[in-house]
Motif scaffolding. Structure first.
Motif, PDB file in Angstrom:
ATOM      1  N   GLN A 304       0.770  -1.236  -0.063  1.00  0.00           N
ATOM      2  CA  GLN A 304      -0.250  -0.118  -0.111  1.00  0.00           C
ATOM      3  C   GLN A 304       0.806   1.502  -0.021  1.00  0.00           C
ATOM      4  N   GLY A 305       2.251   1.169  -0.068  1.00  0.00           N
ATOM      5  CA  GLY A 305       2.793   2.422  -0.090  1.00  0.00           C
ATOM      6  C   GLY A 305       4.287   2.177  -0.037  1.00  0.00           C
ATOM      7  N   LEU A 306       5.161   3.225  -0.147  1.00  0.00           N
ATOM      8  CA  LEU A 306       6.624   3.300  -0.150  1.00  0.00           C
ATOM      9  C   LEU A 306       7.168   4.674   0.129  1.00  0.00           C
ATOM     10  N   LEU A 307       7.861   4.687   1.411  1.00  0.00           N
ATOM     11  CA  LEU A 307       8.456   5.995   1.898  1.00  0.00           C
ATOM     12  C   LEU A 307       9.747   5.860   1.789  1.00  0.00           C
ATOM     13  N   TYR A 308      10.476   7.060   1.360  1.00  0.00           N
ATOM     14  CA  TYR A 308      11.636   7.206   1.165  1.00  0.00           C
ATOM     15  C   TYR A 308      12.347   7.942   2.660  1.00  0.00           C
ATOM     16  N   TRP A 309      13.369   7.316   3.322  1.00  0.00           N
ATOM     17  CA  TRP A 309      13.835   8.014   4.195  1.00  0.00           C
ATOM     18  C   TRP A 309      14.690   9.200   4.054  1.00  0.00           C
ATOM     19  N   GLU A 310      14.229  10.189   4.553  1.00  0.00           N
ATOM     20  CA  GLU A 310      14.852  11.536   4.638  1.00  0.00           C
ATOM     21  C   GLU A 310      15.568  11.736   2.936  1.00  0.00           C
ATOM     22  N   PRO A 311      14.872  12.045   2.065  1.00  0.00           N
ATOM     23  CA  PRO A 311      15.400  12.201   0.497  1.00  0.00           C
ATOM     24  C   PRO A 311      15.869  13.531   0.662  1.00  0.00           C
ATOM     25  N   GLU A 312      15.283  14.318   1.433  1.00  0.00           N
ATOM     26  CA  GLU A 312      15.680  16.077   1.311  1.00  0.00           C
ATOM     27  C   GLU A 312      16.861  16.115   1.922  1.00  0.00           C
ATOM     28  N   VAL A 313      17.540  15.256   2.680  1.00  0.00           N
ATOM     29  CA  VAL A 313      18.742  15.741   3.200  1.00  0.00           C
ATOM     30  C   VAL A 313      20.091  15.621   2.576  1.00  0.00           C
ATOM     31  N   TYR A 314      20.832  16.857   2.816  1.00  0.00           N
ATOM     32  CA  TYR A 314      22.260  16.692   2.091  1.00  0.00           C
ATOM     33  C   TYR A 314      23.333  17.195   2.982  1.00  0.00           C
ATOM     34  N   SER A 315      24.426  17.174   2.640  1.00  0.00           N
ATOM     35  CA  SER A 315      25.908  17.351   3.596  1.00  0.00           C
ATOM     36  C   SER A 315      25.993  18.789   3.237  1.00  0.00           C
ATOM     37  N   PRO A 316      26.323  19.669   4.373  1.00  0.00           N
ATOM     38  CA  PRO A 316      27.111  19.063   5.636  1.00  0.00           C
ATOM     39  C   PRO A 316      26.201  18.850   6.567  1.00  0.00           C
ATOM     40  N   PHE A 317      24.943  18.857   6.491  1.00  0.00           N
ATOM     41  CA  PHE A 317      23.905  18.805   7.773  1.00  0.00           C
ATOM     42  C   PHE A 317      24.164  17.685   8.651  1.00  0.00           C
ATOM     43  N   THR A 318      24.598  16.400   7.723  1.00  0.00           N
ATOM     44  CA  THR A 318      24.639  15.092   8.406  1.00  0.00           C
ATOM     45  C   THR A 318      25.508  14.358   7.553  1.00  0.00           C
ATOM     46  N   THR A 319      26.179  13.355   8.073  1.00  0.00           N
ATOM     47  CA  THR A 319      27.092  12.640   7.121  1.00  0.00           C
ATOM     48  C   THR A 319      26.353  11.475   6.309  1.00  0.00           C
ATOM     49  N   TYR A 320      24.923  11.429   7.075  1.00  0.00           N
ATOM     50  CA  TYR A 320      24.201  10.534   6.490  1.00  0.00           C
ATOM     51  C   TYR A 320      24.082  10.566   4.969  1.00  0.00           C
ATOM     52  N   ALA A 321      24.486   9.525   4.053  1.00  0.00           N
ATOM     53  CA  ALA A 321      24.490   9.360   2.484  1.00  0.00           C
ATOM     54  C   ALA A 321      23.514   8.906   1.794  1.00  0.00           C
ATOM     55  N   MET A 322      22.478   8.603   2.386  1.00  0.00           N
ATOM     56  CA  MET A 322      21.496   8.054   1.526  1.00  0.00           C
ATOM     57  C   MET A 322      20.105   8.766   1.365  1.00  0.00           C
ATOM     58  N   GLY A 323      20.353  10.136   1.137  1.00  0.00           N
ATOM     59  CA  GLY A 323      19.168  10.912   0.777  1.00  0.00           C
ATOM     60  C   GLY A 323      19.251  10.813  -0.676  1.00  0.00           C
ATOM     61  N   ALA A 324      18.544  11.952  -1.144  1.00  0.00           N
ATOM     62  CA  ALA A 324      18.235  12.055  -2.614  1.00  0.00           C
ATOM     63  C   ALA A 324      18.555  13.352  -3.092  1.00  0.00           C
ATOM     64  N   TRP A 325      19.113  14.159  -2.575  1.00  0.00           N
ATOM     65  CA  TRP A 325      19.514  15.406  -2.906  1.00  0.00           C
ATOM     66  C   TRP A 325      21.036  15.785  -3.193  1.00  0.00           C
ATOM     67  N   ASP A 326      21.433  16.839  -4.077  1.00  0.00           N
ATOM     68  CA  ASP A 326      22.537  17.060  -4.408  1.00  0.00           C
ATOM     69  C   ASP A 326      23.119  18.060  -3.578  1.00  0.00           C
ATOM     70  N   SER A 327      24.218  17.764  -2.759  1.00  0.00           N
ATOM     71  CA  SER A 327      24.582  19.005  -1.818  1.00  0.00           C
ATOM     72  C   SER A 327      25.305  20.200  -2.302  1.00  0.00           C
ATOM     73  N   THR A 328      25.696  20.082  -3.778  1.00  0.00           N
ATOM     74  CA  THR A 328      26.366  21.036  -4.458  1.00  0.00           C
ATOM     75  C   THR A 328      25.282  22.082  -4.977  1.00  0.00           C
ATOM     76  N   THR A 329      24.272  21.550  -5.747  1.00  0.00           N
ATOM     77  CA  THR A 329      23.121  22.228  -6.465  1.00  0.00           C
ATOM     78  C   THR A 329      22.060  22.363  -5.482  1.00  0.00           C
ATOM     79  N   ARG A 330      21.827  21.862  -4.529  1.00  0.00           N
ATOM     80  CA  ARG A 330      20.731  21.711  -3.600  1.00  0.00           C
ATOM     81  C   ARG A 330      19.440  21.446  -4.318  1.00  0.00           C
TER      82      ARG A 330
END
Length: 341
Positions: A304-330
């Motif tokens: 019934q659904g699929l949720l992405y975990w924190e796709p909006e996150v990008y460095s250097p906010f955190t070292t978590y590297a499994m988001g879906a955003w580009d940290s250079t271009t935002r």
């Protein structure tokens, strides 16, 4: 979800498995009918803390927009929001008090998004590898903790209600394969574990009768872990509405892992969804393919659904590297196109 900072990332990466590691022995066939409603969504609990420290987001055209507007542009229709009992003020590993979570839920509702409230029953991350009670509960007996659970869930659900939001789902615990609030609510103490979870269930329903109460487990590729938990919970009178699963595997294993989700859910007569997904942001093509593969398998097998975990996150906010955003271009990476494929 895992521990703090790098520990959490390592736990999540350990959940991703190679095709040869998946064993589906003895499973029956999965349902063929697709769910009537399929929710694409994301856990965006870091958004308020990112905004408070100056982070913004651009859409794929390079124009700054509200992050929820950008996500809706990819067809997302739901968000998940975690809440902790007495969190610290650390921007990455803290916040997410019920008042902060309620404020984000109001914002999500205003954007037309369905809301999933994710209780961790701790002061910070709890996950498949860690299930620590809130510090205020740590020395409690089972009877005392049961009262605390009733009071906490009833109060926090009423905070959400007071703010005018009705959650579609409420997760009573996060990746609770080993139980909750160790050692009192460990799966090795199944009657106590079930009592605490049923207390949470009952208070959710007291405030929001229509909300779907979700049991959330990690690593569905490990079928024995699923059966150990559900045998203990169901066998002691556990009550719940829906199963939720975390999986961070590759495209090559998605179909088999979803088959496990469907199999264990069918065994207990419950609908299910995938409440966590993610992949290496530096491997855009493979993560996009994995997202598409999970969505395809879920839709084909009644998920019934699929949720992405924190796709909006990008460095250097955190070292978590499994988001879906580009940290250079935002800007969002092509990973997000997996939602529209």
């Amino acid at each position: 979800m895992g521990g703090r900072g790098l520990t959490r990332r390592n736990l999540l990466q350990a959940s991703a498995i190679g095709a040869g590691a998946l064993a589906l022995g003895g499973l029956g066939s999965a349902p063929s009918a697709a769910a009537a409603t399929f929710y694409a969504g994301a856990d965006v609990s870091w958004v308020p803390q990112m905004e408070a420290t100056g982070y913004t987001w651009l859409n794929a055209s390079g124009v700054q927009e509200d992050i929820l507007t950008i996500l809706k542009g990819y067809g997302l229709s739901a968000v998940r929001l975690r809440t902790w009992v007495n969190p610290s003020s650390d921007p990455v590993n803290g916040h997410c008090s019920i008042d902060e979570t309620a404020a984000m839920a109001v914002r999500a509702k205003a954007a037309g998004l369905a809301v999933n409230i994710d209780y961790h029953f701790g002061d910070t991350w709890n996950s498949v590898g860690v299930q620590n009670p809130p510090a205020a509960w740590a020395s409690m007996t089972y009877s005392q903790m049961l009262t605390a659970m009733y009071n906490y869930v009833y109060h926090t659900m009423n905070v959400i209600k007071y703010n005018g939001v009705t959650p579609t789902w409420v997760q009573i615990g996060n990746e609770i394969n080993s139980g909750i609030c160790h050692p009192v609510g460990s799966v090795s103490n199944p009657a106590q574990m079930t009592g605490l979870l049923n207390a949470a269930h009952d208070m959710v329903k007291e405030v929001f009768p229509s909300a779907q109460v979700v049991i959330h487990l990690a690593q569905p590729q490990n079928y024995s872990s699923m059966t150990t938990f559900f045998s203990a919970f169901s066998g002691n009178g556990g009550t719940w509405d829906m199963n939720g699963f975390s999986s961070y595997g590759s495209a090559s294993v998605a179909a088999g892992i979803v088959a496990n989700m469907a199999e264990i859910s069918n065994a207990y007569g419950k609908p299910y969804m995938q409440v966590e997904f993610g992949g290496d942001v530096s491997k855009v093509g493979s993560t996009e393919s994995a997202l598409e593969a999970y969505a395809t398998a879920l839709k084909a097998n009644g998920g019934q659904g699929l949720l992405y975990w924190e796709p909006e996150v990008y460095s250097p906010f955190t070292t978590y590297a499994m988001g879906a955003w580009d940290s250079t271009t935002r800007e969002p990476t092509a990973i997000m196109n997996g939602f529209t494929a």
